[in-house]
Design a protein around this motif. Structure first.
Motif, mmCIF file in Angstrom:
data_model
loop_
_atom_site.group_PDB
_atom_site.id
_atom_site.type_symbol
_atom_site.label_atom_id
_atom_site.label_comp_id
_atom_site.label_asym_id
_atom_site.label_seq_id
_atom_site.Cartn_x
_atom_site.Cartn_y
_atom_site.Cartn_z
ATOM 1 N N ALA A 1 0.831 -1.205 0.000
ATOM 2 C CA ALA A 1 0.000 0.000 0.000
ATOM 3 C C ALA A 1 0.865 1.253 0.000
ATOM 4 C CB ALA A 1 -0.928 -0.012 1.221
ATOM 5 N N ASP A 2 1.966 1.214 0.760
ATOM 6 C CA ASP A 2 2.874 2.364 0.785
ATOM 7 C C ASP A 2 3.492 2.600 -0.584
ATOM 8 O OD1 ASP A 2 2.375 2.780 3.449
ATOM 9 O OD2 ASP A 2 4.161 1.731 4.159
ATOM 10 N N VAL A 3 3.877 1.517 -1.268
ATOM 11 C CA VAL A 3 4.464 1.646 -2.600
ATOM 12 C C VAL A 3 3.465 2.276 -3.562
ATOM 13 C CG1 VAL A 3 5.248 0.327 -4.613
ATOM 14 C CG2 VAL A 3 6.154 -0.204 -2.348
ATOM 15 N N LEU A 4 2.207 1.879 -3.476
ATOM 16 C CA LEU A 4 1.191 2.460 -4.350
ATOM 17 C C LEU A 4 0.972 3.939 -4.045
ATOM 18 C CD1 LEU A 4 -1.525 -0.328 -4.601
ATOM 19 C CD2 LEU A 4 0.368 0.170 -6.153
ATOM 20 N N SER A 5 0.973 4.303 -2.759
ATOM 21 C CA SER A 5 0.782 5.719 -2.412
ATOM 22 C C SER A 5 1.974 6.554 -2.874
ATOM 23 C CB SER A 5 0.566 5.875 -0.906
ATOM 24 O OG SER A 5 1.739 5.548 -0.185
ATOM 25 N N VAL A 6 3.184 6.015 -2.710
ATOM 26 C CA VAL A 6 4.376 6.713 -3.203
ATOM 27 C C VAL A 6 4.336 6.801 -4.723
ATOM 28 C CG1 VAL A 6 6.888 6.547 -3.424
ATOM 29 C CG2 VAL A 6 5.811 6.168 -1.212
ATOM 30 N N GLY A 7 3.852 5.736 -5.369
ATOM 31 C CA GLY A 7 3.741 5.751 -6.823
ATOM 32 C C GLY A 7 2.782 6.810 -7.321
ATOM 33 N N LEU A 8 1.652 6.952 -6.646
ATOM 34 C CA LEU A 8 0.690 7.983 -7.042
ATOM 35 C C LEU A 8 1.284 9.375 -6.838
ATOM 36 C CD1 LEU A 8 -2.131 8.641 -8.033
ATOM 37 C CD2 LEU A 8 -2.944 8.509 -5.677
ATOM 38 N N ALA A 9 1.974 9.578 -5.712
ATOM 39 C CA ALA A 9 2.619 10.864 -5.458
ATOM 40 C C ALA A 9 3.694 11.147 -6.504
ATOM 41 C CB ALA A 9 3.231 10.874 -4.060
ATOM 42 N N THR A 10 4.426 10.110 -6.905
ATOM 43 C CA THR A 10 5.462 10.279 -7.922
ATOM 44 C C THR A 10 4.852 10.643 -9.264
ATOM 45 O OG1 THR A 10 6.818 8.620 -6.785
ATOM 46 C CG2 THR A 10 7.436 9.162 -9.037
ATOM 47 N N ALA A 11 3.751 9.970 -9.617
ATOM 48 C CA ALA A 11 3.085 10.266 -10.890
ATOM 49 C C ALA A 11 2.624 11.720 -10.941
ATOM 50 C CB ALA A 11 1.901 9.325 -11.087
ATOM 51 N N THR B 1 5.869 6.725 3.136
ATOM 52 C CA THR B 1 4.554 7.323 2.952
ATOM 53 C C THR B 1 4.624 8.471 1.960
ATOM 54 O OG1 THR B 1 4.927 8.876 4.769
ATOM 55 C CG2 THR B 1 3.929 6.758 5.328
ATOM 56 N N ALA B 2 3.450 8.850 1.455
ATOM 57 C CA ALA B 2 3.400 9.978 0.524
ATOM 58 C C ALA B 2 3.859 11.262 1.210
ATOM 59 C CB ALA B 2 1.971 10.135 -0.020
ATOM 60 N N ARG C 1 6.166 11.615 3.605
ATOM 61 C CA ARG C 1 7.628 11.644 3.636
ATOM 62 C C ARG C 1 8.183 11.854 2.226
ATOM 63 N NH1 ARG C 1 11.930 7.743 3.540
ATOM 64 N NH2 ARG C 1 13.769 8.724 4.423
ATOM 65 N N TYR C 2 7.498 11.294 1.234
ATOM 66 C CA TYR C 2 7.951 11.483 -0.149
ATOM 67 C C TYR C 2 7.969 12.967 -0.511
ATOM 68 C CZ TYR C 2 7.781 11.742 -5.192
ATOM 69 O OH TYR C 2 8.028 12.091 -6.497
ATOM 70 N N PHE C 3 6.879 13.671 -0.241
ATOM 71 C CA PHE C 3 6.820 15.095 -0.597
ATOM 72 C C PHE C 3 7.815 15.908 0.237
ATOM 73 C CE2 PHE C 3 2.506 14.056 -2.292
ATOM 74 C CZ PHE C 3 2.761 14.460 -3.594
ATOM 75 N N ALA C 4 8.080 15.479 1.469
ATOM 76 C CA ALA C 4 9.078 16.165 2.287
ATOM 77 C C ALA C 4 10.462 16.021 1.661
ATOM 78 C CB ALA C 4 9.073 15.597 3.708
ATOM 79 N N VAL C 5 10.791 14.822 1.197
ATOM 80 C CA VAL C 5 12.082 14.603 0.526
ATOM 81 C C VAL C 5 12.152 15.403 -0.762
ATOM 82 C CG1 VAL C 5 13.520 12.871 -0.635
ATOM 83 C CG2 VAL C 5 12.441 12.330 1.550
ATOM 84 N N LEU C 6 11.081 15.397 -1.539
ATOM 85 C CA LEU C 6 11.070 16.109 -2.817
ATOM 86 C C LEU C 6 11.219 17.614 -2.624
ATOM 87 C CD1 LEU C 6 10.718 15.756 -5.890
ATOM 88 C CD2 LEU C 6 8.257 16.076 -5.553
ATOM 89 N N ARG C 7 10.556 18.158 -1.611
ATOM 90 C CA ARG C 7 10.660 19.604 -1.361
ATOM 91 C C ARG C 7 12.077 20.003 -0.986
ATOM 92 N NH1 ARG C 7 5.696 19.094 1.352
ATOM 93 N NH2 ARG C 7 6.817 18.910 3.323
#
Length: 207
Positions: free
Chosen positions: A21-31, A61-62, A64-70
């Motif tokens: 589920a985490d991979v899918l949420s990160v995938g959606l955030a990446t897309a 999680t999404a 943490r993903y956006f935190a890393v991206l920012r």
């Protein structure tokens, strides 16, 4: 991802389903982050970094993903995106010209396709390198070496891309989830190669 915990008492889903589920949420955030196109390399690199952290007990999680991206979006990331976009357009244009029936077109198409696949493998493996968070040149340099030293891993990268493309072609909404499994595959290939290289170095030291 060897640090996956066992299921706690009362949990409905096990840790593997949670990771999925985490991979899918990160995938959606990446897309979503890839939509401007120029941000695609940074978006995929951030996804790989988040999934690498999952093996060290950090949340995948999404948020943490956006935190890393920012934290890491900078001019170098946009330049990397521009280079990737121009390369993809040039490859597409070359293949279109090859399909126009020009003399020597079949050979040209094979050469152009081979160069494009090689560049794609190096670029994707660069996104999975930890160096891509701070230095794209170093990441590409190391990824090119990895592609030569680890042809099996490069084949796995192409297989992951082909699988993601087929899933997106079969059902278009899956295209928004495909970056997650793709980033997981790239991360797994990178971890596998690093572990194999460390094992070889340990053998040499003990010999």
């Amino acid at each position: 991802m060897s640090g996956v915990r066992t299921r706690e008492q009362g949990e409905v889903f096990g840790p593997r389903m949670t990771l999925f589920a985490d991979v899918l949420s990160v995938g959606l955030a990446t897309a979503v982050s890839c939509l401007p196109l120029l941000t695609a390399p940074a978006a995929l690199s951030s996804a790989c970094a988040v999934l690498r952290g999952a093996g060290e007990g950090q949340p995948a999680t999404a948020g943490r993903y956006f935190a890393v991206l920012r934290r890491r979006l900078r001019a170098g990331d946009l330049v990397a995106g521009a280079v990737a976009l121009v390369g993809a357009l040039l490859c597409a244009a070359d293949l279109a010209l090859a399909g126009a029936g020009l003399p020597g077109a079949p050979l040209f198409a094979v050469v152009a396709g081979g160069i494009g696949l090689g560049a794609a493998v190096v670029g994707l493996r660069a996104c999975a390198r930890p160096e891509s968070l701070t230095d794209w040149r170093a990441a590409v340099r190391e990824a090119a070496r990895d592609a030569v030293r680890d042809p099996g891993g490069s084949a796995l990268v192409l297989l992951a891309v082909a699988t993601a493309a087929v899933c997106a072609w079969t059902l278009l909404p899956l295209a928004f989830l495909a970056p997650g499994p793709l980033a997981l595959a790239l991360t797994g290939v990178g971890v596998r190669h690093a572990a194999a290289r460390t094992g070889r170095e340990d053998v040499r030291e003990t010999a």
